[in-house]
Design a protein around this motif. Structure first.
Motif, PDB file in Angstrom:
ATOM      1  N   LYS A   1       0.799  -1.223   0.000  1.00 56.09           N
ATOM      2  CA  LYS A   1       0.000   0.000   0.000  1.00 56.09           C
ATOM      3  C   LYS A   1       0.834   1.276   0.000  1.00 56.09           C
ATOM      4  CE  LYS A   1      -2.933  -2.300   3.121  1.00 56.09           C
ATOM      5  NZ  LYS A   1      -3.472  -2.259   4.442  1.00 56.09           N
ATOM      6  N   THR A   2       1.986   1.255   0.639  1.00 51.41           N
ATOM      7  CA  THR A   2       2.818   2.454   0.755  1.00 51.41           C
ATOM      8  C   THR A   2       4.284   2.074   0.593  1.00 51.41           C
ATOM      9  OG1 THR A   2       1.261   3.378   2.362  1.00 51.41           O
ATOM     10  CG2 THR A   2       3.412   4.418   2.230  1.00 51.41           C
ATOM     11  N   ILE A   3       5.022   2.911  -0.140  1.00 49.70           N
ATOM     12  CA  ILE A   3       6.463   2.741  -0.248  1.00 49.70           C
ATOM     13  C   ILE A   3       7.098   4.056   0.172  1.00 49.70           C
ATOM     14  CG2 ILE A   3       6.529   3.321  -2.721  1.00 49.70           C
ATOM     15  CD1 ILE A   3       8.770   1.176  -2.973  1.00 49.70           C
ATOM     16  N   GLU A   4       8.009   3.983   1.152  1.00 52.94           N
ATOM     17  CA  GLU A   4       8.716   5.154   1.657  1.00 52.94           C
ATOM     18  C   GLU A   4      10.170   5.051   1.233  1.00 52.94           C
ATOM     19  OE1 GLU A   4       8.083   5.264   5.874  1.00 52.94           O
ATOM     20  OE2 GLU A   4       5.918   5.551   5.649  1.00 52.94           O
TER      21      GLU A   4
ATOM     22  N   MET B   1       1.452  10.556  -4.873  1.00 57.39           N
ATOM     23  CA  MET B   1       2.526  10.983  -3.989  1.00 57.39           C
ATOM     24  C   MET B   1       1.921  11.359  -2.648  1.00 57.39           C
ATOM     25  SD  MET B   1       5.834  11.473  -3.798  1.00 57.39           S
ATOM     26  CE  MET B   1       6.474  11.658  -5.440  1.00 57.39           C
ATOM     27  N   LYS B   2       2.324  10.655  -1.616  1.00 59.61           N
ATOM     28  CA  LYS B   2       1.860  10.964  -0.264  1.00 59.61           C
ATOM     29  C   LYS B   2       2.618  12.181   0.257  1.00 59.61           C
ATOM     30  CE  LYS B   2       1.096   8.744   4.193  1.00 59.61           C
ATOM     31  NZ  LYS B   2       1.246   7.501   4.945  1.00 59.61           N
ATOM     32  N   HIS B   3       3.944  12.182   0.072  1.00 59.42           N
ATOM     33  CA  HIS B   3       4.754  13.368   0.359  1.00 59.42           C
ATOM     34  C   HIS B   3       6.097  13.279  -0.362  1.00 59.42           C
ATOM     35  CE1 HIS B   3       6.627  10.956   3.658  1.00 59.42           C
ATOM     36  NE2 HIS B   3       7.675  11.645   3.330  1.00 59.42           N
ATOM     37  N   PHE B   4       6.681  14.452  -0.607  1.00 62.65           N
ATOM     38  CA  PHE B   4       8.003  14.543  -1.232  1.00 62.65           C
ATOM     39  C   PHE B   4       8.724  15.705  -0.580  1.00 62.65           C
ATOM     40  CE2 PHE B   4      10.606  15.836  -5.140  1.00 62.65           C
ATOM     41  CZ  PHE B   4      11.636  14.971  -4.820  1.00 62.65           C
TER      42      PHE B   4
ATOM     43  N   ALA C   1       7.210   9.427  -0.300  1.00 61.71           N
ATOM     44  CA  ALA C   1       6.307   8.315   0.003  1.00 61.71           C
ATOM     45  C   ALA C   1       5.234   8.287  -1.073  1.00 61.71           C
ATOM     46  CB  ALA C   1       5.682   8.469   1.384  1.00 61.71           C
ATOM     47  N   ILE C   2       4.985   7.086  -1.579  1.00 65.72           N
ATOM     48  CA  ILE C   2       3.976   6.867  -2.604  1.00 65.72           C
ATOM     49  C   ILE C   2       2.974   5.870  -2.044  1.00 65.72           C
ATOM     50  CG2 ILE C   2       3.570   5.980  -4.935  1.00 65.72           C
ATOM     51  CD1 ILE C   2       6.554   6.740  -5.513  1.00 65.72           C
ATOM     52  N   GLU C   3       1.683   6.136  -2.288  1.00 60.63           N
ATOM     53  CA  GLU C   3       0.669   5.200  -1.825  1.00 60.63           C
ATOM     54  C   GLU C   3      -0.226   4.796  -2.979  1.00 60.63           C
ATOM     55  OE1 GLU C   3      -1.390   7.127   1.374  1.00 60.63           O
ATOM     56  OE2 GLU C   3      -2.359   8.561   0.069  1.00 60.63           O
TER      57      GLU C   3
END
Length: 89
Positions: free
Chosen positions: A18-21, A54-57, A65-67
């Motif tokens: 679900k999420t990659i950081e 993009m969750k945050h950059f 973080a990509i979700e």
């Protein structure tokens, strides 16, 4: 803090699919809901899936973080984004 800049850290942490950081992200080269191509300190990294966003950059700390539904991530060899497997055909 200069030691942190000299250290070329790169980590990949995935929570389920679900999420990659990521750390060590220098820039986002291109993206859409099915694929991200990131330039990291260890080379280009392609993240594929569906519903990706993009969750945050954080450009200062080189974190991203990509979700979404992550199906794969792959380091690519050339600047064209062609993988080793595709190039060998």
């Amino acid at each position: 803090m200069d030691n942190l800049d000299m250290k070329q850290e790169h980590t990949v942490k995935m929570d389920g699919r679900k999420t990659i950081e990521l750390t060590g992200v220098q820039q986002v080269e291109r993206f859409d809901s099915s694929e991200f191509l990131l330039q990291t300190v260890m080379g280009k990294l392609k993240v594929k899936g569906s519903g990706l966003k993009m969750k945050h950059f954080d450009t200062v700390n080189k974190k991203a973080a990509i979700e979404g539904r992550i199906s794969s991530f792959l380091y690519v060899e050339s600047s064209t984004g062609m993988s080793l497997f595709r190039r060998s055909k």
